[in-house]
Design a protein around this motif. Structure first.
Motif, PDB file in Angstrom:
ATOM      1  N   LEU A   1       4.046   2.904  15.016  1.00 37.49           N
ATOM      2  CA  LEU A   1       2.800   2.307  14.535  1.00 37.49           C
ATOM      3  C   LEU A   1       2.440   2.834  13.151  1.00 37.49           C
ATOM      4  N   LYS A   2       2.672   4.125  12.918  1.00 41.76           N
ATOM      5  CA  LYS A   2       2.423   4.687  11.587  1.00 41.76           C
ATOM      6  C   LYS A   2       3.341   4.059  10.544  1.00 41.76           C
ATOM      7  N   LEU A   3       4.592   3.858  10.938  1.00 40.66           N
ATOM      8  CA  LEU A   3       5.548   3.226  10.027  1.00 40.66           C
ATOM      9  C   LEU A   3       5.096   1.815   9.676  1.00 40.66           C
ATOM     10  N   PHE A   4       4.691   1.039  10.677  1.00 38.17           N
ATOM     11  CA  PHE A   4       4.199  -0.313  10.414  1.00 38.17           C
ATOM     12  C   PHE A   4       2.961  -0.283   9.524  1.00 38.17           C
ATOM     13  N   ALA A   5       2.029   0.639   9.804  1.00 37.23           N
ATOM     14  CA  ALA A   5       0.802   0.737   9.008  1.00 37.23           C
ATOM     15  C   ALA A   5       1.122   1.094   7.562  1.00 37.23           C
TER      16      ALA A   5
END
Length: 261
Positions: free
Chosen positions: A26-30
């Motif tokens: 999720l951090k990577l996507f954000a």
């Protein structure tokens, strides 16, 4: 951009915490979403604060699934085809987005002006759909763009139902600085949000640039809260009679899309 990559994610020790690998995804996507364009894979471990081996494995798995794509000799990574397909499914099945998209297209064709459908996403105004106008010197509007809330007419409508404290928690100091360096006073912005409540049209002039103004109409949901806005982005020097005509058409479009409309 001052991005809190931990916003909304489970933290170590959370009672219902998820696997750390999910949080890293999720951090990577954000991070990619906030960056807005492909990023070298080698930059990700430092940006995300995670081991290189972990990030490289995540990128490998997500690339094989089609959620990410790696391209170029410098190994830049960005969202892949599968993410696009997920997005198109959302647009097709979400009633508000589906109807709003059709209304934006209809309104833009009827008026010749650039139209937008906008929603609140975390602490940004997100452009869900846009339709370019027919002016020779068109005003561009990018679908998927995320804009600081104080820069827009839509932002004032989308926050009209929040308390002063909630608005101050949502808006960062950086959000109050306009592209030309001017600063919007937080108290003035809150007053604008208060004045926007219940209005059919809100107008902002010369905030994002010096040559355009934005007209926004609320789209009210079942809870009586503004869930989205439909907008027209028009030249700043447009005639008063023409602007009034556009405001009337836009207000009717917002009412058609609202649950109470």
């Amino acid at each position: 951009m001052n991005l809190n990559l931990d916003q909304g994610l489970a933290q170590p020790g959370d009672q219902n915490g998820r696997e750390r690998g999910i949080d890293r995804i999720l951090k990577l996507f954000a991070f990619l979403d906030a960056h807005g364009h492909p990023v070298r894979v080698a930059e990700l471990p430092k940006a995300l604060g995670a081991p290189r081996s972990t990030i490289y494995e995540l990128v490998r798995v997500l690339t094989e699934s089609g959620m990410l794509e790696v391209s170029g000799d410098d190994n830049k990574v960005f969202f892949g085809k599968l993410m696009y397909l997920y997005g198109t499914n959302y647009i097709r099945e979400n009633d508000l987005v589906r109807r709003g998209t059709a209304e934006v297209d209809r309104l833009s064709r009827a008026t010749g002006e650039t139209g937008e459908l906008c929603v609140l996403y975390r602490n940004r105004q997100a452009i869900v759909h846009t339709h370019a106008g027919s002016r020779p010197m068109g005003i561009s509007s990018e679908m998927g763009a995320q804009i600081p809330i104080p820069w827009t007419a839509s932002g004032r409508l989308l926050l009209a139902h929040l308390t002063d404290t909630e608005i101050k928690q949502l808006v960062t100091p950086e959000d109050l600085i306009l592209p030309d360096g001017r600063k919007v006073a937080i108290d003035d912005f809150i007053a604008d949000c208060r004045n926007s409540g219940g209005r059919k049209i809100v107008v902002t002039t010369g905030l994002i640039n010096s040559f355009s103004q934005c007209l926004a109409a609320p789209i009210v949901g079942v809870r009586g809260v503004v869930e989205a806005t439909i907008c027209l982005v028009i030249p700043i020097d447009i005639g008063t009679e023409r602007r009034i005509e556009l405001e009337e058409q836009l207000a009717k479009a917002g009412q058609r899309l609202s649950v109470s409309g």
